[in-house]
Write a protein that holds these residues in place. Structure first.
Motif, PDB file in Angstrom:
ATOM      1  N   VAL A   7       0.045   0.587   6.536  1.00  0.00           N
ATOM      2  CA  VAL A   7       1.118   1.083   6.112  1.00  0.00           C
ATOM      3  C   VAL A   7       2.290   1.021   7.029  1.00  0.00           C
ATOM      4  CG1 VAL A   7       1.933   3.615   5.641  1.00  0.00           C
ATOM      5  CG2 VAL A   7      -0.269   2.934   5.122  1.00  0.00           C
ATOM      6  N   LEU A   8       3.617   0.817   6.448  1.00  0.00           N
ATOM      7  CA  LEU A   8       4.880   0.798   7.230  1.00  0.00           C
ATOM      8  C   LEU A   8       4.974   2.412   7.894  1.00  0.00           C
ATOM      9  CD1 LEU A   8       7.105  -1.121   8.196  1.00  0.00           C
ATOM     10  CD2 LEU A   8       8.453  -0.032   6.478  1.00  0.00           C
ATOM     11  N   ASN A   9       5.163   2.481   9.395  1.00  0.00           N
ATOM     12  CA  ASN A   9       5.205   3.531   9.960  1.00  0.00           C
ATOM     13  C   ASN A   9       6.805   4.029  10.095  1.00  0.00           C
ATOM     14  OD1 ASN A   9       5.118   6.058  11.497  1.00  0.00           O
ATOM     15  ND2 ASN A   9       3.921   4.950  13.088  1.00  0.00           N
ATOM     16  N   CYS A  10       7.298   4.799   9.175  1.00  0.00           N
ATOM     17  CA  CYS A  10       8.715   5.294   9.074  1.00  0.00           C
ATOM     18  C   CYS A  10       8.632   6.652   9.821  1.00  0.00           C
ATOM     19  CB  CYS A  10       9.336   4.966   7.947  1.00  0.00           C
ATOM     20  SG  CYS A  10       9.616   3.356   7.341  1.00  0.00           S
ATOM     21  N   ALA A  11       7.547   7.010  10.487  1.00  0.00           N
ATOM     22  CA  ALA A  11       7.852   8.267  10.947  1.00  0.00           C
ATOM     23  C   ALA A  11       7.552   8.366  12.551  1.00  0.00           C
ATOM     24  CB  ALA A  11       6.537   9.193  10.389  1.00  0.00           C
ATOM     25  N   MET A  39       3.801  10.614  -2.360  1.00  0.00           N
ATOM     26  CA  MET A  39       4.125   9.511  -3.122  1.00  0.00           C
ATOM     27  C   MET A  39       4.319   8.177  -2.554  1.00  0.00           C
ATOM     28  SD  MET A  39       6.745   9.316  -6.664  1.00  0.00           S
ATOM     29  CE  MET A  39       5.533  10.238  -7.656  1.00  0.00           C
ATOM     30  N   ALA A  40       5.287   8.218  -1.653  1.00  0.00           N
ATOM     31  CA  ALA A  40       5.866   6.917  -0.628  1.00  0.00           C
ATOM     32  C   ALA A  40       4.456   6.590  -0.114  1.00  0.00           C
ATOM     33  CB  ALA A  40       6.935   7.162   0.268  1.00  0.00           C
ATOM     34  N   LEU A  41       3.502   7.239   0.397  1.00  0.00           N
ATOM     35  CA  LEU A  41       2.632   6.592   0.791  1.00  0.00           C
ATOM     36  C   LEU A  41       1.658   6.134  -0.028  1.00  0.00           C
ATOM     37  CD1 LEU A  41       0.941   6.488   3.520  1.00  0.00           C
ATOM     38  CD2 LEU A  41      -0.003   8.661   3.006  1.00  0.00           C
ATOM     39  N   LYS A  42       1.157   6.877  -1.035  1.00  0.00           N
ATOM     40  CA  LYS A  42       0.298   6.347  -1.962  1.00  0.00           C
ATOM     41  C   LYS A  42       0.740   4.902  -2.708  1.00  0.00           C
ATOM     42  CE  LYS A  42      -2.032  10.590  -2.622  1.00  0.00           C
ATOM     43  NZ  LYS A  42      -2.000  11.919  -3.284  1.00  0.00           N
ATOM     44  N   GLU A  43       1.902   5.188  -3.124  1.00  0.00           N
ATOM     45  CA  GLU A  43       2.421   3.935  -4.148  1.00  0.00           C
ATOM     46  C   GLU A  43       2.974   2.754  -3.322  1.00  0.00           C
ATOM     47  OE1 GLU A  43       4.258   5.627  -7.186  1.00  0.00           O
ATOM     48  OE2 GLU A  43       2.853   6.825  -8.010  1.00  0.00           O
ATOM     49  N   HIS A  44       3.607   3.327  -2.140  1.00  0.00           N
ATOM     50  CA  HIS A  44       4.543   2.073  -1.518  1.00  0.00           C
ATOM     51  C   HIS A  44       3.853   1.887  -0.271  1.00  0.00           C
ATOM     52  CE1 HIS A  44       7.163   2.505  -5.172  1.00  0.00           C
ATOM     53  NE2 HIS A  44       6.925   3.964  -4.745  1.00  0.00           N
ATOM     54  N   LYS A  45       2.914   2.519   0.109  1.00  0.00           N
ATOM     55  CA  LYS A  45       2.629   2.176   1.687  1.00  0.00           C
ATOM     56  C   LYS A  45       3.653   2.253   2.666  1.00  0.00           C
ATOM     57  CE  LYS A  45      -1.621  -0.394   1.169  1.00  0.00           C
ATOM     58  NZ  LYS A  45      -2.383  -1.407   1.591  1.00  0.00           N
ATOM     59  N   VAL A  46       4.672   3.332   2.539  1.00  0.00           N
ATOM     60  CA  VAL A  46       5.392   3.847   3.603  1.00  0.00           C
ATOM     61  C   VAL A  46       5.392   5.193   4.027  1.00  0.00           C
ATOM     62  CG1 VAL A  46       7.940   4.328   3.946  1.00  0.00           C
ATOM     63  CG2 VAL A  46       7.121   2.208   2.471  1.00  0.00           C
ATOM     64  N   SER A 102      12.938  -2.498   1.789  1.00  0.00           N
ATOM     65  CA  SER A 102      12.116  -2.249   0.603  1.00  0.00           C
ATOM     66  C   SER A 102      11.618  -0.896   0.984  1.00  0.00           C
ATOM     67  CB  SER A 102      10.780  -3.394   0.760  1.00  0.00           C
ATOM     68  OG  SER A 102       9.912  -2.940   1.541  1.00  0.00           O
ATOM     69  N   ALA A 103      11.415  -0.292   2.089  1.00  0.00           N
ATOM     70  CA  ALA A 103      10.864   0.915   2.488  1.00  0.00           C
ATOM     71  C   ALA A 103      11.850   1.993   1.766  1.00  0.00           C
ATOM     72  CB  ALA A 103      10.678   1.171   3.835  1.00  0.00           C
ATOM     73  N   CYS A 104      13.326   1.779   2.047  1.00  0.00           N
ATOM     74  CA  CYS A 104      14.139   2.522   1.519  1.00  0.00           C
ATOM     75  C   CYS A 104      14.119   2.704   0.071  1.00  0.00           C
ATOM     76  CB  CYS A 104      15.768   1.854   2.203  1.00  0.00           C
ATOM     77  SG  CYS A 104      15.963   2.455   3.769  1.00  0.00           S
ATOM     78  N   GLU A 105      13.999   1.511  -0.641  1.00  0.00           N
ATOM     79  CA  GLU A 105      13.889   1.552  -1.859  1.00  0.00           C
ATOM     80  C   GLU A 105      12.584   2.502  -2.412  1.00  0.00           C
ATOM     81  OE1 GLU A 105      16.192   0.588  -3.985  1.00  0.00           O
ATOM     82  OE2 GLU A 105      17.320  -0.258  -2.245  1.00  0.00           O
ATOM     83  N   SER A 106      11.494   2.083  -1.522  1.00  0.00           N
ATOM     84  CA  SER A 106      10.304   2.908  -2.351  1.00  0.00           C
ATOM     85  C   SER A 106      10.396   4.445  -2.047  1.00  0.00           C
ATOM     86  CB  SER A 106       9.348   2.517  -1.150  1.00  0.00           C
ATOM     87  OG  SER A 106       9.141   1.280  -0.937  1.00  0.00           O
ATOM     88  N   VAL A 107      11.258   4.934  -1.042  1.00  0.00           N
ATOM     89  CA  VAL A 107      11.414   6.323  -0.454  1.00  0.00           C
ATOM     90  C   VAL A 107      12.672   6.935  -1.615  1.00  0.00           C
ATOM     91  CG1 VAL A 107      12.388   7.960   0.853  1.00  0.00           C
ATOM     92  CG2 VAL A 107      10.951   6.025   1.649  1.00  0.00           C
ATOM     93  N   LYS A 108      13.410   5.979  -2.052  1.00  0.00           N
ATOM     94  CA  LYS A 108      14.218   6.312  -3.097  1.00  0.00           C
ATOM     95  C   LYS A 108      13.590   6.788  -4.501  1.00  0.00           C
ATOM     96  CE  LYS A 108      18.397   3.869  -1.560  1.00  0.00           C
ATOM     97  NZ  LYS A 108      19.437   2.782  -2.173  1.00  0.00           N
ATOM     98  N   SER A 109      12.964   5.795  -4.857  1.00  0.00           N
ATOM     99  CA  SER A 109      12.187   5.839  -6.208  1.00  0.00           C
ATOM    100  C   SER A 109      11.298   7.165  -5.905  1.00  0.00           C
ATOM    101  CB  SER A 109      11.503   4.453  -6.461  1.00  0.00           C
ATOM    102  OG  SER A 109      10.081   4.333  -5.672  1.00  0.00           O
TER     103      SER A 109
END
Lengths: 562, 552
Positions: free
Chosen positions: B144-148, B495-502, B537-544
């Motif tokens: 997972v990309l760690n944005c925390a 949702m960001a975690l489950k669907e986009h691995k962020v 791509s992380a930002c796009e995932s979070v936005k969606s």
């Protein structure tokens, strides 16, 4: 104060030694099986009322005179200094319309009394604070206002570090574990626990800690002081009451103050005073409104770090159950160091840990790591995980500290290196009892209970503190001297922190020097009523006799008043 | 026998017996008094004053008796009433009757928080990637990309730094086993303090064991009753605790509003002039470098100007800005091209955030630093920082001194992240970004309009409700609207975690401890080791995820 801007201690690093030497210098090998002692559980028996030895009157008078002279001289010094040497006292005067950082009155004690003996504090060290500690030599200038470093170090016998079980080591299982954890988890935890700072190592360590202290669940924090200072505001508010032992640590006081809770103090370890206070508080309720308190929390320490005394747990449990109060025990110094299995005061008294509501402790002391923990019932901890400030806002514990903690815990319980933990426990028990009884027999006034690894020896006059500390340093022994405000005004003392890393011969070495220095400084003033005397007369044994007879005598409870 | 001396003038009608007995008492007192050296003078004084004014003797006698009674009386506080006398049985009944609250009440409504806390598993493939589980291992995610994570610069994860830390453990062990005053300070501690002071441009630095407790220890060390603190009204909980412990009079000014601050300072100055205080109080302005809850930056030049004009000292909590702001990561002073020692009096910094170690420190001048070593409790009464954390921080500083590429990279990523969110018109009805473009954490929260439409709350209403709860001293502080908002934000995280691995995180807070306005928000952190594409791509995932959850 110092006008030299930003001087620093040169970076030495520990001396290069072979691994074998290093190991021996960090943890002395056991010299004989006779120098072990297995502590027995007290099976719920409370402590006897403590007997405190009082010094002769002339010692008290001399001590007060000593302070009086220092204070008068200090004021003369201040007056002359402020009149003739204004530029040297700039920090006490207004500057550019800004008030000074601290006032003349507030800082008097520090400037005129403590500064004179500052060379006895904050001695820089390097390397592992194990059986020996490497002090970096320094030369004091202008009445300790600054130091220079000649570039040499001195290896001293270490009676100063809180290294009770001798886990301050740089070789062995704990170190290997800590180093391995760096590869796996890195050096930093990456944020608060509730955000992204929790790792499986945290949970694993918490489970280990909970099992070790005998509670359902536990939480770990990266600093012991902060654990206390940020705990009470989550469970208490201004309609609760804290009943606190008068000698509780500053961290507890800060934490309680932050919570805004009402506080009542009782005389140190005085269970009758405590009972009276609880009854009065329940009956009277809150001041002015007389509404009942929401909850009452009794706060005590397991082992008091300046006194070497222990809380009277069986009695506390009885009172707490009788009056429906809650009990908080700070085991900062007792966890690991006290009890047949090293599990703290509950273990020592043979009491079920479920009787204590909240157990707090630190990993700095017995485990050679850092940080603290809080252990309680699962539902309390679950609640605290949501409510405490540190897991939500503050940093989390870095991996090497957790790894060191869990490895040392498992060594104590015997899961790792079976036998090693038991040896450490038996060595610290023997060392503590031996040193305590020997000092008493030599004629010194020593506070505390038999099994306490903190052995405070009374010096009284403030001028004897630097004298003792410096003379011991000359003899290559590192000791800690403490005075007011950490102790009552006249009871300045030296605190020996016994470690399992010391051998019996190390303690002999210490005793010979303490005996010599004690005679020179006129410290043998005990009456023997608090222990050490066989015939009711003041004990003044010969040092050889003490060393010959005490190792076997100290295993017998009849020589102690506990 | 000699006639006793006359005590009272014969004009006053007093029974003969009283007169005679008091005369005897006076006579023997006098004789006894002569035995004590120096008493002669006292006697002659009393006699003279008695001769001049006999009633005065009576009055003085009365005063002395009152004084004795007063001295031996039990002190009673003002307003305190005498405790009513209760019989043994009444006491027993009261003791029986008292029923305390449980030590901690569980709140089932809050349990989702524990379940959604990620547990990192270690052994990740790259510093920016993590493997994690949640809900006691029931959910698990890998790579997972760690944005925390708050270790923004990620310098200390380089192999050479890891190796150096291991070497330190091999030389110094793990713990320092003692407080700084008692052999706990090692040569490495002194080295780091020196390096910190030099790097950030102050006279001295003082190390602490943990960042969160510093403010609550430093501020009370320098303040007492009567001192004045003026603070921003969005400061973090660490500072709120500190202000509570400071004993001083605290005033708040509107967040980052320099006009409001100046107005307040002007008022305070006038009041001070009118009051004519016996000594000059210490006065502080307290703010943050990068606000922990909002991510914006205060106007330092203006603050410095005001503090000089009105004679205040400036304290800045730079926990999140050191290593992030400024060309070389020297914090807010460098960001505004100012000298730190000439602008900020007390800087609180953390080693556990951008610098990637653990612990914290305070920067300032010599006098202040010396006083901290005695007066600041978290320094004096706590064990020193472990050596490996100290040497790691020292090396990171060394690295930053000659290589600011990580700071620059972080800045460009922060700006990119900020840009991606600000420019998106699709998001603007739902969320607003509060952080500045230099902040390595992107703070965003629901818009006021959305919040009042869906949860029927506003920032003000939340604060009022919370203040009312504080005033009532409720043990449990729970606000339904706030909780629902937090849950919505958590759904975005999930949702960001489950669907986009962020992995991003809520800005966790505890209502119980907040005494200032706070609103739920989300944090998206970038770190220097991320690539631009990863972040995009992380930002796009979070936005969606935001769009999906808010338009439910």
């Amino acid at each position: 104060m110092s006008s030299i801007s930003n001087t620093k201690v040169p970076l030495f690093g520990p001396a290069k030694q072979s691994v074998e030497h290093k190991k021996n210098n960090e943890f002395g090998p056991l010299t004989s099986d006779e120098y072990l002692y297995q502590v027995h559980s007290r099976n719920g028996e409370p402590l006897r009322d403590p007997v405190l030895d009082a010094p002769p009157y002339y010692v008290v008078v001399i001590t007060y005179l000593n302070y009086l002279i220092l204070i008068i001289l200090g004021h003369i010094h201040d007056y002359l200094g402020m009149t003739f040497q204004k530029e040297k006292h700039r920090e006490l005067l207004e500057k550019d319309g800004l008030a000074p950082w601290f006032s003349k009155f507030e800082s008097f004690y520090v400037r005129r009394l403590k500064l004179r003996i500052d060379d006895c504090f904050s001695r820089p060290t390097t390397g592992v604070p194990g059986r020996f500690i490497t002090c970096i030599d320094r030369i004091s200038h202008d009445l300790n206002s600054y130091y220079t470093h000649p570039g040499t170090t001195t290896m001293c016998l270490n009676l100063s570090s809180y290294n009770y079980l001798g886990f301050a080591q740089s070789e062995g299982k704990c170190t290997d574990n800590a180093i391995a954890s760096v590869d796996k988890y890195g050096l930093t935890a990456g944020g608060p626990r509730a955000q992204a700072g929790t790792s499986d190592l945290h949970l694993e360590t918490e489970k280990l800690v909970a099992r070790f202290v005998g509670k359902e669940d536990a939480m770990v924090f990266s600093m012991g002081y902060s654990t206390n200072a940020n705990f009470f505001n989550s469970i208490l508010d201004s309609k609760c009451l804290v009943i606190s032992d008068e000698l509780n640590h500053t961290s507890i006081r800060t934490g309680v103050r932050l919570s805004g809770t009402a506080v009542k103090a009782f005389k140190h370890n005085d269970m009758e005073a405590l009972e009276k206070l609880i009854k009065e508080q329940i009956v009277q309720g809150q001041p002015k409104t007389h509404r009942p308190w929401k909850k009452i929390l009794i706060c005590v320490e397991g082992l008091f770090s300046m006194e070497g005394t222990m809380c009277n747990l069986p009695k506390l449990i009885e009172l707490k159950n009788k009056y429906k109060c809650y009990l908080f025990v700070d085991e900062a110094h007792s966890i690991g160091a006290i009890g047949p299995q090293g599990r703290g005061v509950c273990d020592y008294f043979g009491i079920n840990p479920s009787e204590v509501d909240i157990m707090m402790g630190t990993f700095t002391k017995s485990f050679g790591a850092a940080g603290g923990y809080i252990a309680a019932d699962k539902k309390v901890i679950d609640k605290l995980r949501c409510d405490l400030t540190i897991p939500n806002y503050g940093e989390s514990v870095p991996a090497p500290i957790l790894a060191q903690t869990s490895a040392s815990l498992r060594i104590i319980t015997g899961e790792l290196n079976p036998g090693e933990g038991l040896e450490r426990l038996q060595r610290i028990a023997f060392n503590s009892r031996y040193l305590r009884l020997a000092l008493q027999r030599l004629g010194f006034i020593v506070y505390g209970i038999a099994d306490s690894p903190v052995v405070p020896m009374l010096l009284y006059a403030p001028s004897k503190m630097p004298a003792f500390s410096r003379m011991m340093l000359q003899r290559k022994i590192a000791v800690v001297v403490v005075a007011y405000p950490a102790t009552p005004l006249i009871e300045s003392r030296v605190r020996f922190c016994v470690s399992a890393a010391l051998t019996k011969e190390d303690i002999d070495y210490l005793l010979r020097h303490v005996n010599e220095v004690g005679e020179k400084l006129f410290l043998k003033v005990s009456t023997g009523k608090a222990g050490g005397s066989l015939d009711g007369k003041p004990p003044r044994w010969d040092i050889e006799e003490v060393i010959r007879r005490t190792p076997s005598d100290c295993k017998d409870d009849k020589y102690f008043l506990i | 026998m000699r006639q006793p001396p006359e005590v009272l003038p014969s004009s006053i009608p007093v029974p003969e017996a009283v007169l005679r007995s008091s005369s005897y008492v006076w006579y023997y007192c006098q004789r006894a008094a002569h035995a004590i050296p120096g008493m002669r003078y006292v006697v002659s004084y009393v006699r003279k004053s008695h001769q001049d004014d006999p009633y005065r003797t009576l009055f003085e006698l009365f005063l002395i008796i009152y004084g004795i009674i007063y001295f031996f009386r039990k002190p009673r506080k003002q307003g305190e009433q005498a405790a009513p006398k209760l019989s043994e049985r009444e006491v027993e009944a009261l003791l029986d009757e008292w029923e305390p609250e449980p030590i901690a009440q569980q709140n089932i409504k809050l349990e989702w928080r524990a379940k959604s806390t990620p547990v990192l598993m270690g052994n990740s493939s790259a510093p920016t990637r993590v493997n994690l589980t949640r809900d006691e291992g029931r959910e698990s995610y890998s790579d997972v990309l760690n944005c925390a994570s708050t270790s923004f610069l990620q310098i200390s994860s380089d192999p050479e730094f890891v190796k150096a830390a291991k070497d330190t453990i091999h030389q110094y062990g793990v713990g320092a086993c003692g407080p700084a005053g008692f052999y706990g300070n090692q040569d490495v501690h002194s080295e780091l303090e020196y390096n910190l002071a030099r790097f950030f441009g102050t006279e001295r630095a003082v190390l602490y064991g943990q960042d969160f407790c510093i403010a609550a220890s430093v501020i009370p060390a320098f303040t007492k009753r009567g001192d004045v603190i003026v603070a921003d009204d969005r400061v973090n909980v660490a500072l709120q605790n500190a202000l509570q412990l400071s004993r001083s009079t605290v005033y708040y000014y509107n967040h980052n509003d320099m006009e409001a601050l100046e107005e307040l300072l002007e008022q305070l100055q006038e009041r001070e002039l009118n009051e004519k205080l016996p000594s000059l109080p210490r006065k502080f302005i307290v703010t943050e470098g990068l606000f922990q809850n909002l991510g914006d930056i205060p106007d330092l030049p203006r603050l410095v100007e005001l503090k000089r004009k009105y004679k205040y000292r400036l304290l800045v909590d730079e926990t999140f800005s050191l290593g992030v702001l400024g060309a070389n990561g020297r914090g807010i002073a460098e960001y505004y091209n100012m000298k730190r020692d000439a602008s900020v009096d007390i800087t609180i910094g953390s080693l556990a955030v951008a610098l990637g170690s653990s612990g914290g420190f305070v920067l300032g001048d010599n006098v202040m630093s010396m006083h901290q070593r005695i007066g600041s409790h978290a320094y004096t009464f706590s064990a020193a920082l472990p050596a490996f954390a100290v040497t790691t921080a020292s090396r990171v500083l060394d690295h930053l001194e000659h290589d600011n590429s990580a700071v620059q990279k972080l800045r460009s990523l922060s700006q990119l992240m900020h840009q991606l969110f600000i420019d998106d018109s699709e998001l603007s009805p739902y969320i607003e970004v509060t952080s500045s473009k230099e902040s390595s954490i992107l703070h965003f929260r629901l818009t006021d309009e959305y919040r009042s439409r869906v949860f029927h709350t506003t920032e003000e209403s939340l604060f009022q409700e919370l203040s009312a709860m504080h005033a009532k001293n409720l043990s449990e502080k729970y606000i339904e609207g706030c909780e629902r908002e937090e849950k919505l934000l958590q759904r975005i995280v999930d949702m960001a975690l489950k669907e986009h691995k962020v992995l991003l995180t809520r800005n966790t807070f505890v209502l119980k401890h907040e005494t200032l306005p706070v609103t739920p928000s989300l944090k998206l952190c970038c770190s220097a080791k991320m690539t631009e594409d990863e972040l995009r791509s992380a930002c796009e995932s979070v936005k969606s995820a935001v769009l999906a959850c808010t338009s439910e």
